[in-house]
Design a protein around this motif. Sequence first.
Motif, PDB file in Angstrom:
ATOM      1  N   GLU A  30       1.950  79.088  20.127  1.00 40.83           N
ATOM      2  CA  GLU A  30       0.927  79.101  21.178  1.00 40.83           C
ATOM      3  C   GLU A  30       1.498  78.751  22.541  1.00 40.83           C
ATOM      4  N   ASN A  34       2.003  81.189  25.848  1.00 42.95           N
ATOM      5  CA  ASN A  34       1.444  80.895  27.169  1.00 42.95           C
ATOM      6  C   ASN A  34       2.492  81.067  28.263  1.00 42.95           C
ATOM      7  N   LYS A  80      -7.198  84.919  31.100  1.00 45.67           N
ATOM      8  CA  LYS A  80      -6.628  86.173  30.610  1.00 45.67           C
ATOM      9  C   LYS A  80      -7.579  87.324  30.292  1.00 45.67           C
ATOM     10  N   GLY A  93      -2.273  85.647  24.681  1.00 42.30           N
ATOM     11  CA  GLY A  93      -3.436  84.768  24.483  1.00 42.30           C
ATOM     12  C   GLY A  93      -4.677  85.375  25.093  1.00 42.30           C
ATOM     13  N   ALA A  98      -6.145  77.347  22.467  1.00 40.85           N
ATOM     14  CA  ALA A  98      -4.929  76.756  21.896  1.00 40.85           C
ATOM     15  C   ALA A  98      -4.665  75.365  22.456  1.00 40.85           C
TER      16      ALA A  98
HETATM   17 MG    MG Z   1      -2.611  80.630  24.801  1.00 38.10          MG
END
Ligand code: MG
Length: 595
Positions: A30, A34, A80, A93, A98
Amino acid sequence: MSSLRLLPANLINQIAAGEVIERPASVIKEITENALDAGATSLSITLRDAGKSFISVTDNAKGIAKNDLPLCLARHATSKIPDDDLFNISSLGFRGEALASIASIARLSLHSRTPNSEHGWCINVHGGEMTVATPSVLVKGHGTVVEVADLFYATPARLKFMKSNPSEMTANMEVIHRLALAYPHVAFKVSHHDKMILEVSAESPEERVMSILGKTFAENALPLHAQVGDMIITGFAGIPTYNHSQSNQQFFFVNDRPVKDKLLHMATKLAYQDYMPHGRHGACCLFIQLPRELVDMNVHPAKIEVRFQRSQDVRDAVIAAIKGHLGSSAPLTSTHLGEAAVASFTRPENFPLPPRQSYAPQSYAAPSRGSYAQSSAAYQRYTAPHYAQEDHPVAIIENQSTEGLLGTPKAQLFNAYIISQAEDEFYIVDQHAAAERMTYESLKKQMEHQGVSKQPLLIPEIITFPEDVRALLLEAAGELSLFGLEISSFGVSDIMVQAIPAILKETPIKGLLMDIAEDLRAEGHSSTLKDHLLAKLSTIACHGSIRFGRPLSLPEMNALLRDIEATPFSDQCNHGRPSYIKLSKASLEKLFERT
Ligand code: MG
Ligand code: ADP
């Protein structure tokens, strides 16, 4: 008073963490994703205790502004999905959960600095409580450092599921390797207990495959590029003799996202099944690009599974890409077979030599890939009656020019193996295995071009099946008839078989139909009939081809070598055994200590 209540935020996050954060590898995944989403070109991952006690990921991306730091840790906060379109996702993501999940089960610090700020800022979360932002000097230049300590301290039940450090490290490196393969232009550094365990700089996709999957993979795989409709498939497919007992040498990426997908594994299995012993798996690294709206990325909390809108097309494209590609390449045989062969050579014991390093060769280059004319006469040529029974125990010819990849035949050993010499290497060819593959390919071509010849049954067979099986079979009747099996509905509960493929006339028909129905139920499609047909062709090829123990003249050997070069997959027989191995002159020199 009602016991019904809205759960506290931290508990909600812990519940989400249950799905998203399974082990240290999930945290690494995760926070690395990112960093990649934020545009990092270089990132560094530091681990302690396989990530159980400490994980940090440092990136050189755009950073996070001071005021946005708390929002990053809020559940369902993401930058996002700007236009709220779940079918137009270009980032790894998008679920915005997360960091909130990780912060609810571990101690998390977020340090970040944007390009135009004078210094960085940091917030910490312990037990769901967030501190105010304080200045941080951890980030040099711009970018983000995410530190996660004491994973699962807040949910001790999960701690018990963690495995030994080596197993967790295996999972960690698998995640990192997949992301590194998907992002070759990003430099990765990974250290564990201050020891650097991976360091790759920005490189081309081909170089990255070599860096991550290693030289053996690169030597035994061919680059692939195929476009099928609006789908583009690139990457590498391993040659069939480079096969494995598990499918863990198969890597798939969909629109740059590493995925684990049953459909893609199945397609790969089908593409290789003709060329590999049962239960073995090919190696591949495939990058699939297709219009975003055709893939649903939102089917799994960890986003490693996807759903394809036109799954049949994807499956067909992958099969076609792998098969077409392997079929059009010059014969190749796995380099590790040659290495193993040389390593097994021993010298007589009473022949002492000064101690030196191992006799195994260091490396073998993959054979060059020329293009060879397709042979159509292979079947006639290799069926038994065509080879004269002359006796040529060992023959040697000199000064004959090297005609193709497999070179000039020099000798036959044990009436079964041909030794041939090419530029800087020599080959040992198993004459029966090679002839068998050529006969099979030619029978198969015949079947594809002329169709499967049918044998009508004088007295049609009436078979009773359970209703669901009957329905599945009748639905597939059109497809089955293409392979010479004609069935139709009879009465209210039976099936009438009117014709069967001529070469399967000895196969019990009811069992075959039951197997077909099983496939239809499990996969929505059956390859059983085709498998049976191909297996039968393979047996015919095996019995009909020149045998082990048959002496061959040099012109016959030469003709056989030239035909091998022209036949797809002739580097192995139909049972997946290699039909020739390549050895280098250098390996002989090493063996005799000439180097
Ligand atoms: Mg993420
Ligand atoms: P998601 O990735 O689904 O958006 P996360 O909880 O992983 O959710 O991250 C929340 C937000 O934090 C991201 O949308 C992004 O805006 C910001 N963020 C997280 N890590 C970084 C990073 N390394 N660099 C820049 N922004 C980041």
